[in-house]
Write a protein that holds these residues in place. Sequence first.
Motif, PDB file in Angstrom:
ATOM      1  N   ALA A   1       0.711  -1.052  -0.019  1.00 17.64           N
ATOM      2  CA  ALA A   1       0.046   0.076  -0.052  1.00 17.64           C
ATOM      3  C   ALA A   1       0.833   1.219  -0.031  1.00 17.64           C
ATOM      4  O   ALA A   1       0.669   2.292  -0.739  1.00 17.64           O
ATOM      5  N   ARG A   2       1.893   1.248   0.869  1.00 18.17           N
ATOM      6  CA  ARG A   2       2.711   2.255   1.093  1.00 18.17           C
ATOM      7  C   ARG A   2       3.514   2.729  -0.354  1.00 18.17           C
ATOM      8  O   ARG A   2       3.558   4.024  -0.864  1.00 18.17           O
ATOM      9  N   LYS A   3       3.854   1.778  -1.037  1.00 19.55           N
ATOM     10  CA  LYS A   3       4.390   1.753  -2.504  1.00 19.55           C
ATOM     11  C   LYS A   3       3.615   2.459  -3.447  1.00 19.55           C
ATOM     12  O   LYS A   3       3.770   3.220  -4.249  1.00 19.55           O
ATOM     13  N   ALA A   4       2.299   1.984  -3.248  1.00 22.75           N
ATOM     14  CA  ALA A   4       1.254   2.222  -4.293  1.00 22.75           C
ATOM     15  C   ALA A   4       0.625   3.681  -4.280  1.00 22.75           C
ATOM     16  O   ALA A   4       0.116   4.490  -5.065  1.00 22.75           O
ATOM     17  N   LEU A   5       0.716   4.255  -2.825  1.00 24.39           N
ATOM     18  CA  LEU A   5       0.255   5.599  -2.673  1.00 24.39           C
ATOM     19  C   LEU A   5       1.177   6.743  -2.769  1.00 24.39           C
ATOM     20  O   LEU A   5       2.419   6.745  -2.407  1.00 24.39           O
TER      21      LEU A   5
ATOM     22  N   ARG B   1       2.743  10.314  -1.296  1.00 23.22           N
ATOM     23  CA  ARG B   1       2.857  10.855   0.044  1.00 23.22           C
ATOM     24  C   ARG B   1       1.662  11.227   0.764  1.00 23.22           C
ATOM     25  O   ARG B   1       0.843  12.119   0.130  1.00 23.22           O
ATOM     26  N   ALA B   2       1.646  11.154   2.029  1.00 24.43           N
ATOM     27  CA  ALA B   2       0.400  11.556   2.708  1.00 24.43           C
ATOM     28  C   ALA B   2       0.202  13.265   2.685  1.00 24.43           C
ATOM     29  O   ALA B   2      -0.829  13.925   2.820  1.00 24.43           O
ATOM     30  N   THR B   3       1.495  13.709   2.190  1.00 27.41           N
ATOM     31  CA  THR B   3       1.671  15.233   2.275  1.00 27.41           C
ATOM     32  C   THR B   3       1.475  15.854   0.782  1.00 27.41           C
ATOM     33  O   THR B   3       1.553  16.859   0.551  1.00 27.41           O
ATOM     34  N   ALA B   4       1.053  14.878  -0.055  1.00 28.20           N
ATOM     35  CA  ALA B   4       1.006  15.400  -1.539  1.00 28.20           C
ATOM     36  C   ALA B   4       0.008  16.310  -1.609  1.00 28.20           C
ATOM     37  O   ALA B   4      -0.948  16.405  -1.261  1.00 28.20           O
ATOM     38  N   LYS B   5       0.413  17.495  -2.541  1.00 26.31           N
ATOM     39  CA  LYS B   5      -0.464  18.424  -2.821  1.00 26.31           C
ATOM     40  C   LYS B   5      -1.601  18.091  -3.811  1.00 26.31           C
ATOM     41  O   LYS B   5      -1.400  16.965  -4.545  1.00 26.31           O
ATOM     42  N   ALA B   6      -2.596  19.020  -3.911  1.00 26.48           N
ATOM     43  CA  ALA B   6      -3.557  18.597  -4.695  1.00 26.48           C
ATOM     44  C   ALA B   6      -3.548  18.905  -6.161  1.00 26.48           C
ATOM     45  O   ALA B   6      -3.030  19.981  -6.368  1.00 26.48           O
ATOM     46  N   SER B   7      -4.057  18.352  -7.035  1.00 33.13           N
ATOM     47  CA  SER B   7      -4.189  18.706  -8.373  1.00 33.13           C
ATOM     48  C   SER B   7      -5.561  19.058  -8.766  1.00 33.13           C
ATOM     49  O   SER B   7      -6.567  18.203  -8.526  1.00 33.13           O
ATOM     50  N   VAL B   8      -5.771  20.071  -9.272  1.00 29.15           N
ATOM     51  CA  VAL B   8      -7.176  20.655  -9.466  1.00 29.15           C
ATOM     52  C   VAL B   8      -7.559  20.892 -10.840  1.00 29.15           C
ATOM     53  O   VAL B   8      -6.812  21.485 -11.635  1.00 29.15           O
ATOM     54  N   THR B   9      -8.493  19.909 -11.417  1.00 27.07           N
ATOM     55  CA  THR B   9      -8.982  20.081 -12.866  1.00 27.07           C
ATOM     56  C   THR B   9     -10.493  20.554 -12.776  1.00 27.07           C
ATOM     57  O   THR B   9     -11.023  20.483 -11.813  1.00 27.07           O
ATOM     58  N   PHE B  10     -10.878  21.372 -14.035  1.00 22.48           N
ATOM     59  CA  PHE B  10     -12.202  22.018 -14.169  1.00 22.48           C
ATOM     60  C   PHE B  10     -12.555  22.098 -15.368  1.00 22.48           C
ATOM     61  O   PHE B  10     -12.056  22.030 -16.423  1.00 22.48           O
ATOM     62  N   ASP B  11     -13.964  22.235 -15.746  1.00 25.54           N
ATOM     63  CA  ASP B  11     -14.454  22.347 -17.041  1.00 25.54           C
ATOM     64  C   ASP B  11     -15.456  23.665 -16.734  1.00 25.54           C
ATOM     65  O   ASP B  11     -16.664  23.458 -16.747  1.00 25.54           O
TER      66      ASP B  11
ATOM     67  N   ALA C   1      -3.520   8.056   8.147  1.00 26.17           N
ATOM     68  CA  ALA C   1      -3.711   6.877   9.186  1.00 26.17           C
ATOM     69  C   ALA C   1      -3.075   5.511   9.037  1.00 26.17           C
ATOM     70  O   ALA C   1      -2.233   5.144   9.990  1.00 26.17           O
ATOM     71  N   LEU C   2      -2.943   5.331   7.861  1.00 21.02           N
ATOM     72  CA  LEU C   2      -2.279   4.057   7.339  1.00 21.02           C
ATOM     73  C   LEU C   2      -0.748   4.142   7.714  1.00 21.02           C
ATOM     74  O   LEU C   2       0.058   3.270   8.385  1.00 21.02           O
ATOM     75  N   ARG C   3      -0.244   5.284   7.262  1.00 22.28           N
ATOM     76  CA  ARG C   3       1.159   5.428   7.251  1.00 22.28           C
ATOM     77  C   ARG C   3       1.554   5.769   8.898  1.00 22.28           C
ATOM     78  O   ARG C   3       2.607   5.765   9.276  1.00 22.28           O
TER      79      ARG C   3
ATOM     80  N   ILE D   1     -12.110  -4.800   3.928  1.00 23.74           N
ATOM     81  CA  ILE D   1     -10.562  -4.913   4.294  1.00 23.74           C
ATOM     82  C   ILE D   1     -10.031  -4.622   2.958  1.00 23.74           C
ATOM     83  O   ILE D   1      -9.885  -5.273   2.159  1.00 23.74           O
ATOM     84  N   VAL D   2      -9.146  -3.455   3.045  1.00 22.05           N
ATOM     85  CA  VAL D   2      -8.198  -3.524   1.787  1.00 22.05           C
ATOM     86  C   VAL D   2      -6.768  -3.460   2.261  1.00 22.05           C
ATOM     87  O   VAL D   2      -5.809  -3.781   1.220  1.00 22.05           O
ATOM     88  N   VAL D   3      -6.491  -3.650   3.599  1.00 20.16           N
ATOM     89  CA  VAL D   3      -5.038  -3.724   3.892  1.00 20.16           C
ATOM     90  C   VAL D   3      -5.059  -4.747   4.891  1.00 20.16           C
ATOM     91  O   VAL D   3      -5.895  -4.532   5.930  1.00 20.16           O
ATOM     92  N   ALA D   4      -4.112  -5.630   5.061  1.00 20.51           N
ATOM     93  CA  ALA D   4      -4.192  -6.449   6.122  1.00 20.51           C
ATOM     94  C   ALA D   4      -2.522  -6.863   6.192  1.00 20.51           C
ATOM     95  O   ALA D   4      -2.090  -7.568   5.413  1.00 20.51           O
ATOM     96  N   ASP D   5      -2.178  -7.235   7.787  1.00 25.64           N
ATOM     97  CA  ASP D   5      -0.773  -7.652   7.957  1.00 25.64           C
ATOM     98  C   ASP D   5      -0.877  -8.505   9.032  1.00 25.64           C
ATOM     99  O   ASP D   5      -1.655  -8.465  10.016  1.00 25.64           O
TER     100      ASP D   5
END
Length: 201
Positions: free
Chosen positions: A27-31, A33-43, A148-150, A197-201
């Motif tokens: 999960a950590r590799k797929a996500l 960073r928790a602090t990633a900035k947002a990208s905004v698109t609009f129409d 929360a996951l990290r 459940i999406v992550v389990a260890d």
Amino acid sequence: MKLLTSLAVMAALSLPAMAEPITFKEARKALPRATAKASVTFDAAILPESDQARVGGEAAVEKLLRTLGASTPAYGAVAISPSEGLFVEWLNGAGNFHSIADARAAALAYCNGQRKGGSAKCALLVEVTPKGTSEEDTFSLSGPANKALRGPYRKLKSPKAFAISAKTGNFGFDRGDGGRALEACAAAGDGAKDCKIVVAD
């Protein structure tokens, strides 16, 4: 649904089915960073001409829609009826969902439930995603769930599990075989009925 009242600032992927939960490391590799900035698109093209004139031209419209996006947490979306436009009392954004597809569905459902009977069906005006993500991603979480996951989830001893609700954006986690994580997810916020459940260890 996590709706964000945002009229004051002129506001406010379905998670692919996974046969088995993934591990924290996966999960950590797929996500992002928790602090990633947002990208905004609009129409802006779906705004009625009266709204565009009221706002004050193309540059002002773009600034307004970027402000609207900045007030909507990723994954998030804002939908309007093209015939009613922005200036309605019920304008809201759907934010903190686990994928852009889930946010889109929530925003459209809310908007279509609020618009007048004779108005045009709602269309997506603004979308907000974490930078570095795409619709091809096979795993995604809302910003709060990612943190929360990290954070607290990572520190729990195994066995442990992390559950999410696609329809509400809820999530929960706990030690054990997953039962308590599902209960925590269902009890959070709006009381989700689709936790898995999406992550389990």
